[in-house]
Motif scaffolding. Sequence first.
Motif, PDB file in Angstrom:
ATOM      1  N   SER A  52       0.841  -1.196   0.000  1.00 52.98           N
ATOM      2  CA  SER A  52       0.000   0.000   0.000  1.00 52.98           C
ATOM      3  C   SER A  52       0.879   1.251   0.000  1.00 52.98           C
ATOM      4  O   SER A  52       1.821   1.315   0.771  1.00 52.98           O
ATOM      5  N   PRO A  53       0.639   2.222  -0.849  1.00 47.95           N
ATOM      6  CA  PRO A  53      -0.446   2.225  -1.835  1.00 47.95           C
ATOM      7  C   PRO A  53      -0.108   1.318  -3.009  1.00 47.95           C
ATOM      8  O   PRO A  53       1.052   1.105  -3.336  1.00 47.95           O
ATOM      9  N   VAL A  54      -1.154   0.796  -3.593  1.00 50.83           N
ATOM     10  CA  VAL A  54      -1.001  -0.064  -4.749  1.00 50.83           C
ATOM     11  C   VAL A  54      -0.736   0.818  -5.973  1.00 50.83           C
ATOM     12  O   VAL A  54      -1.223   1.933  -6.043  1.00 50.83           O
ATOM     13  N   GLY A  55       0.057   0.347  -6.891  1.00 44.97           N
ATOM     14  CA  GLY A  55       0.306   1.075  -8.127  1.00 44.97           C
ATOM     15  C   GLY A  55      -0.026   0.187  -9.303  1.00 44.97           C
ATOM     16  O   GLY A  55       0.267  -1.004  -9.280  1.00 44.97           O
ATOM     17  N   ALA A  56      -0.627   0.742 -10.315  1.00 41.76           N
ATOM     18  CA  ALA A  56      -1.029  -0.052 -11.479  1.00 41.76           C
ATOM     19  C   ALA A  56       0.182  -0.675 -12.170  1.00 41.76           C
ATOM     20  O   ALA A  56       0.068  -1.723 -12.796  1.00 41.76           O
ATOM     21  N   ASP A  57       1.339  -0.045 -12.049  1.00 44.86           N
ATOM     22  CA  ASP A  57       2.533  -0.570 -12.709  1.00 44.86           C
ATOM     23  C   ASP A  57       3.572  -1.075 -11.714  1.00 44.86           C
ATOM     24  O   ASP A  57       4.734  -1.207 -12.023  1.00 44.86           O
TER      25      ASP A  57
END
Length: 165
Positions: A92-97
Motif C-alpha cells: 500500500s499504496p497499490v500502483g497499477a505498474d
Amino acid sequence: PTTREDPVCRLKVEFSRIAGFEEGEVWRTRPVTLPREGMANEERVLETELAGARVSVHSLTSPRGVVPGTFRDFWNRWMGDLNPFTLWMEVSPVGADRRLTLVSAVDERGRAATAMAGLWSGEHYAFGLIPQAGARSLSFTFALHRSRVVELLIDTRELNRELGA
C-alpha cells in the motif's frame, strides 16, 4: 473480441522482471517461524517501507491451515491437494505498474524453499511455498519494482479468412 466490422484486437501485456533488481527495490526479512500444521500466524508478521510503499507480510499459513483474506476460496480451489504453506502480503499504496516479486525463501540452514505459485489482486499478494524437510523458519527476499504494460494491436482479418468467419 473482434468482428468483421472491427478486425483489430487489442491485447494488453505486462512485462515484469524476475531478477536484476536495484538495492532500493529489495527487502530481506528476518526469519519467520513456520506455523504448525493447521495453524497460521495471523497478525502482521513483518512490515517495511520499500520503494515508496508499505509492504507487509500479514500472515503465514501452514498446510491445511485456515487461509485468511481476500483469496481464500479461489486459493483453496487453485491449490487443490497441494497444500503448500501460504505467505499472504499487502502493498500500500497499490500502483497499477508496481509488482511485488518473491525473489527467494530460504530456511535457517540456507536451503531454498520451492515457490509454487503467486497471485495478486490490487494490494493483496499470495505465494505458495514448500520448505525443505525439517525446516523451522524461512527468511524472504522480496522486490517491489515497476513493470511495463504494452498494448498490442492485432489485425485479425487474415485469421478470420482462414477460419471462415
